[in-house]
Design a protein around this motif. Structure first.
Motif, PDB file in Angstrom:
ATOM      1  N   GLU A 184      -1.360  -8.401  -6.818  1.00 49.53           N
ATOM      2  CA  GLU A 184      -2.644  -7.928  -6.278  1.00 49.53           C
ATOM      3  C   GLU A 184      -2.503  -7.513  -4.815  1.00 49.53           C
ATOM      4  OE1 GLU A 184      -5.618 -10.418  -9.247  1.00 49.53           O
ATOM      5  OE2 GLU A 184      -5.468 -11.068  -7.157  1.00 49.53           O
ATOM      6  N   THR A 185      -1.714  -8.262  -4.060  1.00 44.39           N
ATOM      7  CA  THR A 185      -1.506  -7.885  -2.648  1.00 44.39           C
ATOM      8  C   THR A 185      -0.837  -6.520  -2.575  1.00 44.39           C
ATOM      9  OG1 THR A 185      -1.315 -10.211  -2.027  1.00 44.39           O
ATOM     10  CG2 THR A 185      -0.440  -8.605  -0.474  1.00 44.39           C
ATOM     11  N   ARG A 186       0.139  -6.296  -3.442  1.00 48.58           N
ATOM     12  CA  ARG A 186       0.850  -5.004  -3.418  1.00 48.58           C
ATOM     13  C   ARG A 186      -0.112  -3.857  -3.705  1.00 48.58           C
ATOM     14  NH1 ARG A 186       6.332  -3.016  -3.560  1.00 48.58           N
ATOM     15  NH2 ARG A 186       6.037  -0.790  -3.347  1.00 48.58           N
ATOM     16  N   THR A 187      -1.013  -4.074  -4.662  1.00 48.97           N
ATOM     17  CA  THR A 187      -1.992  -3.022  -4.987  1.00 48.97           C
ATOM     18  C   THR A 187      -2.860  -2.704  -3.764  1.00 48.97           C
ATOM     19  OG1 THR A 187      -2.057  -3.751  -7.268  1.00 48.97           O
ATOM     20  CG2 THR A 187      -3.911  -2.409  -6.548  1.00 48.97           C
ATOM     21  N   PHE A 188      -3.382  -3.767  -3.126  1.00 49.35           N
ATOM     22  CA  PHE A 188      -4.236  -3.547  -1.944  1.00 49.35           C
ATOM     23  C   PHE A 188      -3.455  -2.892  -0.803  1.00 49.35           C
ATOM     24  CE2 PHE A 188      -7.067  -7.020  -3.654  1.00 49.35           C
ATOM     25  CZ  PHE A 188      -8.180  -6.220  -3.822  1.00 49.35           C
ATOM     26  N   LEU A 189      -2.238  -3.343  -0.584  1.00 51.62           N
ATOM     27  CA  LEU A 189      -1.443  -2.746   0.511  1.00 51.62           C
ATOM     28  C   LEU A 189      -1.153  -1.285   0.223  1.00 51.62           C
ATOM     29  CD1 LEU A 189       1.215  -5.452   1.534  1.00 51.62           C
ATOM     30  CD2 LEU A 189      -0.993  -4.968   2.580  1.00 51.62           C
ATOM     31  N   ASN A 190      -0.751  -0.997  -1.015  1.00 52.34           N
ATOM     32  CA  ASN A 190      -0.460   0.408  -1.363  1.00 52.34           C
ATOM     33  C   ASN A 190      -1.663   1.294  -1.057  1.00 52.34           C
ATOM     34  OD1 ASN A 190       2.057  -0.224  -2.264  1.00 52.34           O
ATOM     35  ND2 ASN A 190       1.607  -0.014  -4.446  1.00 52.34           N
ATOM     36  N   ASN A 191      -2.865   0.775  -1.354  1.00 51.51           N
ATOM     37  CA  ASN A 191      -4.069   1.595  -1.182  1.00 51.51           C
ATOM     38  C   ASN A 191      -4.517   1.684   0.271  1.00 51.51           C
ATOM     39  OD1 ASN A 191      -4.185   2.022  -3.894  1.00 51.51           O
ATOM     40  ND2 ASN A 191      -5.621   0.370  -4.307  1.00 51.51           N
ATOM     41  N   ASN A 192      -4.216   0.663   1.054  1.00 55.59           N
ATOM     42  CA  ASN A 192      -4.826   0.593   2.398  1.00 55.59           C
ATOM     43  C   ASN A 192      -3.836   0.533   3.554  1.00 55.59           C
ATOM     44  OD1 ASN A 192      -7.771   0.190   1.585  1.00 55.59           O
ATOM     45  ND2 ASN A 192      -6.719  -1.377   0.394  1.00 55.59           N
ATOM     46  N   TYR A 193      -2.771  -0.198   3.391  1.00 51.68           N
ATOM     47  CA  TYR A 193      -1.808  -0.390   4.497  1.00 51.68           C
ATOM     48  C   TYR A 193      -0.384  -0.191   3.969  1.00 51.68           C
ATOM     49  CZ  TYR A 193      -6.023  -2.389   6.350  1.00 51.68           C
ATOM     50  OH  TYR A 193      -7.321  -2.556   6.732  1.00 51.68           O
ATOM     51  N   PRO A 194      -0.067   1.054   3.592  1.00 57.89           N
ATOM     52  CA  PRO A 194       1.210   1.286   2.909  1.00 57.89           C
ATOM     53  C   PRO A 194       2.448   0.998   3.763  1.00 57.89           C
ATOM     54  CG  PRO A 194       0.072   3.350   3.365  1.00 57.89           C
ATOM     55  CD  PRO A 194      -0.874   2.264   3.721  1.00 57.89           C
ATOM     56  N   ASN A 195       2.256   0.848   5.084  1.00 58.91           N
ATOM     57  CA  ASN A 195       3.440   0.551   5.915  1.00 58.91           C
ATOM     58  C   ASN A 195       3.780  -0.933   5.968  1.00 58.91           C
ATOM     59  OD1 ASN A 195       3.809   3.234   6.504  1.00 58.91           O
ATOM     60  ND2 ASN A 195       2.375   3.147   8.234  1.00 58.91           N
ATOM     61  N   ALA A 196       2.845  -1.783   5.556  1.00 64.06           N
ATOM     62  CA  ALA A 196       3.123  -3.226   5.585  1.00 64.06           C
ATOM     63  C   ALA A 196       3.952  -3.602   4.355  1.00 64.06           C
ATOM     64  CB  ALA A 196       1.816  -4.001   5.588  1.00 64.06           C
ATOM     65  N   GLU A 197       4.835  -4.579   4.536  1.00 65.56           N
ATOM     66  CA  GLU A 197       5.703  -4.986   3.429  1.00 65.56           C
ATOM     67  C   GLU A 197       5.497  -6.454   3.092  1.00 65.56           C
ATOM     68  OE1 GLU A 197       9.682  -2.718   3.077  1.00 65.56           O
ATOM     69  OE2 GLU A 197       9.525  -3.301   5.176  1.00 65.56           O
ATOM     70  N   ILE A 198       5.528  -6.744   1.801  1.00 71.07           N
ATOM     71  CA  ILE A 198       5.405  -8.131   1.342  1.00 71.07           C
ATOM     72  C   ILE A 198       6.792  -8.777   1.334  1.00 71.07           C
ATOM     73  CG2 ILE A 198       4.862  -9.633  -0.629  1.00 71.07           C
ATOM     74  CD1 ILE A 198       2.975  -7.354  -1.609  1.00 71.07           C
ATOM     75  N   ILE A 199       6.886  -9.930   1.983  1.00 75.29           N
ATOM     76  CA  ILE A 199       8.084 -10.765   1.843  1.00 75.29           C
ATOM     77  C   ILE A 199       7.691 -11.953   0.972  1.00 75.29           C
ATOM     78  CG2 ILE A 199       9.823 -12.176   2.990  1.00 75.29           C
ATOM     79  CD1 ILE A 199       9.448 -10.607   5.536  1.00 75.29           C
ATOM     80  N   ALA A 200       8.348 -12.112  -0.160  1.00 76.04           N
ATOM     81  CA  ALA A 200       8.121 -13.328  -0.960  1.00 76.04           C
ATOM     82  C   ALA A 200       9.088 -14.392  -0.452  1.00 76.04           C
ATOM     83  CB  ALA A 200       8.358 -13.044  -2.444  1.00 76.04           C
ATOM     84  N   GLY A 201       8.528 -15.488   0.039  1.00 75.93           N
ATOM     85  CA  GLY A 201       9.354 -16.605   0.531  1.00 75.93           C
ATOM     86  C   GLY A 201       9.120 -17.823  -0.329  1.00 75.93           C
ATOM     87  N   SER A 202       9.668 -18.966   0.109  1.00 78.22           N
ATOM     88  CA  SER A 202       9.513 -20.222  -0.626  1.00 78.22           C
ATOM     89  C   SER A 202      10.018 -20.061  -2.066  1.00 78.22           C
ATOM     90  CB  SER A 202       8.037 -20.636  -0.614  1.00 78.22           C
ATOM     91  OG  SER A 202       7.883 -21.939  -1.099  1.00 78.22           O
ATOM     92  N   ILE A 203      11.176 -19.458  -2.140  1.00 82.06           N
ATOM     93  CA  ILE A 203      11.808 -19.170  -3.435  1.00 82.06           C
ATOM     94  C   ILE A 203      12.641 -20.391  -3.836  1.00 82.06           C
ATOM     95  CG2 ILE A 203      13.613 -17.704  -4.491  1.00 82.06           C
ATOM     96  CD1 ILE A 203      10.870 -16.271  -4.137  1.00 82.06           C
ATOM     97  N   ARG A 204      12.477 -20.856  -5.067  1.00 80.33           N
ATOM     98  CA  ARG A 204      13.130 -22.111  -5.467  1.00 80.33           C
ATOM     99  C   ARG A 204      14.283 -21.911  -6.447  1.00 80.33           C
ATOM    100  NH1 ARG A 204       8.469 -25.361  -4.791  1.00 80.33           N
ATOM    101  NH2 ARG A 204       7.871 -24.961  -2.637  1.00 80.33           N
ATOM    102  N   ALA A 205      14.277 -20.789  -7.158  1.00 80.08           N
ATOM    103  CA  ALA A 205      15.264 -20.608  -8.235  1.00 80.08           C
ATOM    104  C   ALA A 205      15.544 -19.122  -8.422  1.00 80.08           C
ATOM    105  CB  ALA A 205      14.712 -21.199  -9.525  1.00 80.08           C
ATOM    106  N   PRO A 206      16.710 -18.803  -8.988  1.00 80.96           N
ATOM    107  CA  PRO A 206      17.027 -17.389  -9.209  1.00 80.96           C
ATOM    108  C   PRO A 206      15.924 -16.624  -9.944  1.00 80.96           C
ATOM    109  CG  PRO A 206      18.986 -18.700  -9.578  1.00 80.96           C
ATOM    110  CD  PRO A 206      17.865 -19.682  -9.346  1.00 80.96           C
TER     111      PRO A 206
END
Ligand code: E4P
Length: 252
Positions: A184-206
């Motif tokens: 959902e964040t990606r959809t909103f960013l694409n529509n409104n703030y296409p220069n911002a990038e999502i970093i997914a952190g707190s990754i626990r497993a491959p």
């Protein structure tokens, strides 16, 4: 999807840089606190020195280093951010600003740093709203904490707060599915703030890495032990053993 390495450990960073498959480094105060006690700026300087040693000048553009402020007072946060940016002689330093802490949101800090031309990584985001607000305030990166979002939906400790949020129509139980939050964040960013990038952190497993990438994260930042775990496969071992054995037998 780009991979970043999520660590402040010099040996692990050097391993990642030598291997060459990461395009950035994320640190945070807890990761720094795992390293031998000392001057944090000197430690961060060693990370920059490793980047200079291992990344050829032609590949340095866009190679990002995130470092975090450690105050809740807006003026002090800006001061720390400017100090870190000035001290670290690397072009793509992003300053991590926690988006909120106990009801004190830091959008004005994000905005002030963005106005000064300092790249901001709005960190500790758990919802689409936090990520969107950070992007609107000028953050270059919005860090959604995949594992912690998921924990928030099942950890007994948060049962009461979770239900209050749901009753207040702030979230649905599905908002604790990190894939939904990222998508959902990606959809909103694409529509409104296409220069911002999502970093997914707190990754626990491959599997989190793949799932986060498929959900729409531009970047996934991964701790070294998980990065290493992603790379091996028992069938790879089997086939390489077979190649070596067949060829050795033919040579002898
Ligand atoms: C990301 O930038 C953070 O450093 C990190 O992934 C935090 O998550 P964790 O504390 O749950 O590992």
């Amino acid at each position: 999807m780009k991979l970043f390495i999520d660590t402040a450990n010099l040996e692990d960073i050097e391993w990642g840089l030598r291997a060459g498959f990461t395009r950035g480094i994320t640190t945070n105060p807890s990761l720094l606190a795992k390293e031998p006690k000392g001057n944090y700026l000197a430690h961060l300087g060693k990370i920059v020195a490793l980047m200079e040693e291992h990344i050829p000048p032609s590949q340095r553009d866009g190679f990002s280093l995130s470092v975090e402020v450690w105050s809740d007072e807006p003026g002090e946060m800006v001061r720390q951010a400017v100090g870190l940016k000035d001290a670290l002689k690397w072009k793509d330093v992003a300053i991590k600003v926690h988006i909120d802490h106990n009801g004190r949101e830091n959008l004005a800090v994000v905005r002030e740093l963005a106005k000064r031309g300092i790249a901001v990584n709005a960190t500790a985001c758990m919802t689409v709203y936090q990520a969107m607000a950070a992007a609107a305030a000028g953050a270059k990166y919005v860090s959604l904490f995949w594992g912690r979002i998921r924990d928030g939906g099942s950890d007994d400790k948060f049962f009461v707060e979770r239900n209050q949020y749901i009753e207040a129509k702030k979230v649905r139980i599905t908002d604790f599915d990190p894939a939904i939050a990222v998508r959902e964040t990606r959809t909103f960013l694409n529509n409104n703030y296409p220069n911002a990038e999502i970093i997914a952190g707190s990754i626990r497993a491959p599997l989190d890495v793949k799932d986060a990438g498929l959900a729409g994260a531009h970047i996934v930042t991964v701790q070294p032990k998980t990065l290493r775990a992603m790379l091996g496969h028992f069938k790879t071992d089997e086939v390489v053993d077979q190649f070596f054995n067949d060829f050795k037998a033919w040579l002898s």
